[in-house]
Design an enzyme around this catalytic site. Sequence first.
Site, PDB file in Angstrom:
ATOM      1  N   HIS A  88      31.135  61.362  50.579  1.00 40.03           N
ATOM      2  CA  HIS A  88      30.444  60.879  49.382  1.00 40.03           C
ATOM      3  C   HIS A  88      30.975  59.540  48.869  1.00 40.03           C
ATOM      4  O   HIS A  88      31.181  59.340  47.682  1.00 40.03           O
ATOM      5  CB  HIS A  88      30.529  61.931  48.282  1.00 40.03           C
ATOM      6  CG  HIS A  88      29.697  63.144  48.525  1.00 40.03           C
ATOM      7  ND1 HIS A  88      28.540  63.117  49.268  1.00 40.03           N
ATOM      8  CD2 HIS A  88      29.852  64.437  48.117  1.00 40.03           C
ATOM      9  CE1 HIS A  88      28.018  64.337  49.314  1.00 40.03           C
ATOM     10  NE2 HIS A  88      28.792  65.149  48.632  1.00 40.03           N
ATOM     11  N   HIS A 158      23.837  64.382  42.927  1.00 41.83           N
ATOM     12  CA  HIS A 158      24.530  65.631  43.262  1.00 41.83           C
ATOM     13  C   HIS A 158      24.384  66.664  42.141  1.00 41.83           C
ATOM     14  O   HIS A 158      25.323  67.414  41.850  1.00 41.83           O
ATOM     15  CB  HIS A 158      26.006  65.353  43.540  1.00 41.83           C
ATOM     16  CG  HIS A 158      26.635  66.282  44.517  1.00 41.83           C
ATOM     17  ND1 HIS A 158      26.846  67.614  44.249  1.00 41.83           N
ATOM     18  CD2 HIS A 158      27.112  66.077  45.773  1.00 41.83           C
ATOM     19  CE1 HIS A 158      27.440  68.189  45.281  1.00 41.83           C
ATOM     20  NE2 HIS A 158      27.605  67.282  46.230  1.00 41.83           N
ATOM     21  N   GLU A 292      20.023  67.537  47.850  1.00 37.47           N
ATOM     22  CA  GLU A 292      20.431  66.131  47.940  1.00 37.47           C
ATOM     23  C   GLU A 292      19.583  65.417  48.992  1.00 37.47           C
ATOM     24  O   GLU A 292      19.748  65.629  50.187  1.00 37.47           O
ATOM     25  CB  GLU A 292      21.914  66.046  48.311  1.00 37.47           C
ATOM     26  CG  GLU A 292      22.843  66.748  47.338  1.00 37.47           C
ATOM     27  CD  GLU A 292      24.211  66.983  47.948  1.00 37.47           C
ATOM     28  OE1 GLU A 292      24.924  65.988  48.180  1.00 37.47           O
ATOM     29  OE2 GLU A 292      24.556  68.151  48.214  1.00 37.47           O
TER      30      GLU A 292
END
Length: 327
Positions: A88, A158, A292
Amino acid sequence: MIRIDAKDGSYLQLLEYGAAIQKLVIPDRDGRHLDVVLGYDTVSDYQQYDGYFGAVIGRCANRIRNASFILGGKQIQLIANEGKNSLHGGMHSFDAKIWSVSRSDQSVCFQLCSPDGEAGYPGNLEFSVRYTFNNSHQLIIEYEAVSDQDTLLNPTNHAYFNLSGHQYNRLDGHLVEVLAETVLENDEETLPTGKQIPVSSTVYDFRTPAALAAGLVQPHSNMLACKGYDHNYCLNGSGFRRIGSAASEISGISMQIFSSMPGLQLYTGNNITPRRGKDGIEYHQYSGVCFETQYFPDAIHHPQFLQPILTAGKRFYSRTEYHFSPL
């Protein structure tokens, strides 16, 4: 905190920290308003806990193997933050930044500049995300960016949804639909092997709405290492289109999902450790589910996947929408 209100008392509440969705309050089948995302009451809680709750993810969502890749013939080394891999965006990722903000009536635009070399990524990147929440209970998320060097970019949000209300803190009663024929196989580090698993006759099959909890009770063998769903669905079609839905049989809240992206990471909060969330509610494993939208994980190491390469000077744009209504 920044709030966008609808006429019926529904609202979206956002934070400058991480450009995060903190609250999303929607009417249930009986007209009662429920907050359907997990989050925290204070910024210090977001800083204390892991999990990226409600945050914008960048530069690259999901994992990059060995925190490195080759771009334009050059070896790019990122800062690893999950073992030897990058997750991420790695260190200095977008979820931990304070964003600049501007707003109009029903929209809020967050902006930042990610400098050349930040977290190892090349290029000065100008990035923005715009949230719109309207009186039809549609949450629209638009991402735009431009870089002065070739770079990687794969942004997402997220948010952890619980359509029974965040205080319910478990996923039974959730029906999920994902319009995909295959899902990527994971290795033990939750990185794709490159193989696609046909969803037919497996607990990955959400081509028609199915109970999400069933796969957590009797998981597929490829779910064991990641303790639940943490898999990229290879979505049908291309361009902006409907890609799936979710609904709670408990609250009667339905959510239709639309996106321009090729993949969807279905993540069932497998790594949420016990913690105190909003309103004193204790969250734990499987308290929420993420949808996502993204390029496929580690795509830079799999040339058969659509590549998340942003060419210098070229404008990036993607759009994801969540539409809420009663069942």
